[in-house]
Scaffold this active site. Sequence first.
Site, PDB file in Angstrom:
ATOM      1  N   ALA A 536      19.131  26.104   8.272  1.00 51.55           N
ATOM      2  CA  ALA A 536      18.424  25.113   9.098  1.00 51.55           C
ATOM      3  C   ALA A 536      17.243  24.518   8.341  1.00 51.55           C
ATOM      4  O   ALA A 536      16.182  24.256   8.896  1.00 51.55           O
ATOM      5  CB  ALA A 536      17.982  25.691  10.440  1.00 51.55           C
ATOM      6  N   SER A 699      25.721  23.566   6.445  1.00 51.00           N
ATOM      7  CA  SER A 699      26.808  23.537   7.442  1.00 51.00           C
ATOM      8  C   SER A 699      27.945  22.602   7.046  1.00 51.00           C
ATOM      9  O   SER A 699      28.728  22.179   7.888  1.00 51.00           O
ATOM     10  CB  SER A 699      26.260  23.144   8.821  1.00 51.00           C
ATOM     11  OG  SER A 699      25.369  24.107   9.300  1.00 51.00           O
ATOM     12  N   SER A 871      26.716  26.804  10.878  1.00 48.88           N
ATOM     13  CA  SER A 871      25.670  27.817  10.686  1.00 48.88           C
ATOM     14  C   SER A 871      24.262  27.344  11.017  1.00 48.88           C
ATOM     15  O   SER A 871      23.543  27.969  11.797  1.00 48.88           O
ATOM     16  CB  SER A 871      25.710  28.325   9.241  1.00 48.88           C
ATOM     17  OG  SER A 871      24.691  29.261   9.027  1.00 48.88           O
ATOM     18  N   GLU A 872      23.844  26.232  10.400  1.00 51.08           N
ATOM     19  CA  GLU A 872      22.453  25.796  10.546  1.00 51.08           C
ATOM     20  C   GLU A 872      22.047  25.568  11.995  1.00 51.08           C
ATOM     21  O   GLU A 872      20.898  25.800  12.374  1.00 51.08           O
ATOM     22  CB  GLU A 872      22.232  24.504   9.751  1.00 51.08           C
ATOM     23  CG  GLU A 872      21.589  24.691   8.413  1.00 51.08           C
ATOM     24  CD  GLU A 872      22.550  25.275   7.386  1.00 51.08           C
ATOM     25  OE1 GLU A 872      22.080  25.732   6.343  1.00 51.08           O
ATOM     26  OE2 GLU A 872      23.765  25.275   7.626  1.00 51.08           O
ATOM     27  N   ASN A 873      22.969  25.091  12.782  1.00 52.16           N
ATOM     28  CA  ASN A 873      22.679  24.812  14.186  1.00 52.16           C
ATOM     29  C   ASN A 873      22.087  26.026  14.894  1.00 52.16           C
ATOM     30  O   ASN A 873      21.212  25.899  15.745  1.00 52.16           O
ATOM     31  CB  ASN A 873      23.982  24.376  14.870  1.00 52.16           C
ATOM     32  CG  ASN A 873      23.775  23.825  16.256  1.00 52.16           C
ATOM     33  OD1 ASN A 873      22.779  23.178  16.544  1.00 52.16           O
ATOM     34  ND2 ASN A 873      24.742  24.070  17.124  1.00 52.16           N
TER      35      ASN A 873
END
Length: 946
Positions: A536, A699, A871-873
Amino acid sequence: MGLQKLWLKINGADRMVVCDTEESLARVLRRQGLTGVKVGCDAGQCGTCSVILNGELARSCVKQMKTIADRSKITTIEGIGTPNNLDPLQQAWITYGGIQCGFCTPGFIVSAKALLDKNPNPTRQEVRAWFTKNRNICRCTGYKPLVDATMAAAKVMRGEATMDDITYKVPADGKIYGTRFPRRESGIARVTGLANYGDDMSLQMPEDTLHLALVIPDVAHAKIKSVDYSEALKMTGVAGVVTAKDVKGTNRIAFPIGHPRAECTGLERPIICDEKIFKIGDVVAVVAADTRDHARAAAKAVKVDYEQLPQYLNQLEAIMPDSVQIHEGANNIYLKWPLKKGADTKEIVEKAENVVEGSFYTQREPHLALEPDCAQAYIGDDGMLTIQYKSQFLYGNINMIAAGIGVPAENIRIIQNETGGSFGYSVSPVTPAYAAVCALALGRPVSIVLTYPEHQIVTGKRSASNSNVRLACDKDGKIKALEYKLCYETGAYVEYTQILLLKSLVCMGFPYYIPNIRGVSMAAFSNFSYCTTYRAFSFVQAFTASESIIDMMAEKLGIDPFDFRYKNIARPGETSSTGHEYNEYYYHEMMDMLRPKYEEAKKRAKAESTLAKKRGVGISIGAYILGDPTDHASVALELCKDGSFVNHNTWQDVGQHAEGSCLMLTYEALRPLNVPLEKIRLEANDTKYSPDTGLSGGSRMHYYAGAATIDAANKLMDLMRKKDGTYRTYDEMVAEGLPTMVEGYASSPQGVTKFLDANTGQGFAYHEKLYSIYMAEVEIDSVTGKTKVLKATCVADIGKIGNLQGVEGQAYGGMSHCVGFALKEDFSDPKKHSTLRGAGILECEEMPDEIELIWHDSVRKWGPFGSGGCSENFQSSFHVAIINAINNAVGVRIYELPATPEKVKAAMEAKATGKELKPEKYYLGLDLYDELEYLDAHPVPDEENF
């Protein structure tokens, strides 16, 4: 040194060992070939080295051999099960998502075995308490899957279930996309302790390998006068000392920055410092010796004479008017990027019915991967410089170091080692650069393994940030204007800075409709660490300011923060902060899904709150973006003589389930051929043989690698397809002169996006977004101020889910990092924060066991089979929901993270006396209006692909 001979019963067999009495049990066991005993912290803090010693669980890295009795019984992971005869715990770890990077896996399984030997029917809380008491740490999974796996295995061991019950089965329709498809071969290697990570590979190196130790002066900013290594050369086993003069190339790690407003080039970073030390953890020499111990002893004998310069250990010190330039020719605030939307905000804010403002600080977040950084380098039999490293950007790393080490990029080969966690930091090729330079200078293979304190000061961190924000709203609760200054502390060097700032422009005010915005995002040097990528990237800092100020406005207006967000979230057709129209946009539907959960949580908090334990509920909006205008990926697909297929790629697996996702995508893409799953395999992450699939970060990988895999499959099937609709065999392909390997390609859709304007921040830079909404339920101890997160809820939309086990794992893991970031993790003191525990790594009982994931289903039209990224979310903003929940519980806002018990207690005590502990506005240079006026007066050419 004193030697002793012992007989030990290891995994049921009597073995004689000769060892130093001061050695650790972990080192002795690893020397016996039992490399399932991993050494992470080497300080008894992570549990990766867990063994069962005479019936009791022990952390073998801190167990000296002089404390081990003759004829002791020892069980390691290798004694619990084998690849052909897995223990229920090992099978459960595979099936229930207990494996991500896998570095902690052997220690956890051994620990769980010790627990179940004593208590075959534990509760979930007893499992969590056991892992906490015995310091079994996982950085990847958020702990929930590990408890799930333990409970499932316990049922089998009690005879209440069978191994078949806890083993994944391909559905009857053959469709595995969208299921909890686990790891296959790599999963078995991880649960049996047979996966070779970086330090394990050092044991595989030939006898003439030299072991490296870094010389790191205890200073953050200085001119180097001399480096005297004459005494080191005389010490036992030393083969040489490498300094900047021995580097064959430019001695720079290249990370060019192309923004037209940047005052630096991105070529400031020396591999080995030559003239100056720029930060804590900079290296001035590398000692090479026959053993690691000899190298480290000799490194202590190197004398560095230097002239200390003013050192700025945070950006607020560095940007003061009288501060000296850290890099000559560049101001310490070296990049400013304005954001201008709508009308000038000054008059709007002055006349607004409601205005709130706040100043916020986010700390440097250490990645806290359990495996310390390590690498090997040598000249291969093909003449190429070969580097083995836990890289998550193989081709990128080659390009970053080629000129610096003096080897053409085409003559460098990087192979990814098994990776014990990264979360972004191993995008930076620092340790492999040291290894490469020394292999070239000394003409011998080399290996380097950092101690954990070295790892902490040498590797990069999430950048700290300071921000000043004002939000204006009308009497009806509609947002009218946003103003902000956001400064990222990037430390001593430049990495991805323009992307860091670009993403902040997208994030500030997202996803609300704010008609008028004036802001500036900035990057500043300091002498403390350096900024590198972290899950993120950029959004964590921006959302801290943005989602906090939203909550503050709701509180001022007396509107529920849920309702205030619902009112102001942009509708389709309204424009974002950077001026593009929102479309295919799901936040209102997602909030509708969360609302009943939110109402229940508020009632629960009110009913269960006491004078001693105050409870609260907080929410935050999260998101992430992918698909910049230049992104692309390549994947090669090969048909083999036996009818099997091989996927060649550099989808670097750093624990995010790349293997499972890649197999699923390939299997699904080849469904017209009805290829059995066992006929598909991967050949990945070796740049000599694998095409460039890009960075495992942002991501993007499932999205682009998946699309490239589909493209490759379609091309290969087109070649195989006969006129009658059947398909050619390998032999028929060869006989007809048709290629049996094709390369698939995927890129961002052309003409859809373009980088944001350098003068206004307006534009549409990313064509794909991932959406989330978080709810945190917390409990505050009224006496100590300690915060406990009781439950985490997330509603997310990431498109079609490809691998449910992988996505859940990323959600649990990302949210666990958020809990740590909100409450305890920090890297501001290189001594205090040099260990895992010192830096605040999250332990099992500190992460809630109750985590609810709710999926909003949609389709990403450019993604593989409708999938987006992931992933980053899940690390974007849950930390702000926790901070907002603290305020909801006890009426105090924490402006400077992390929200330690001391900070929360001090804020509560201040509130009791009618005060508020609120930071003064941070000095970030000129006033916002003066800053923007200056930038307006000095426009720069806006280049599409800077």
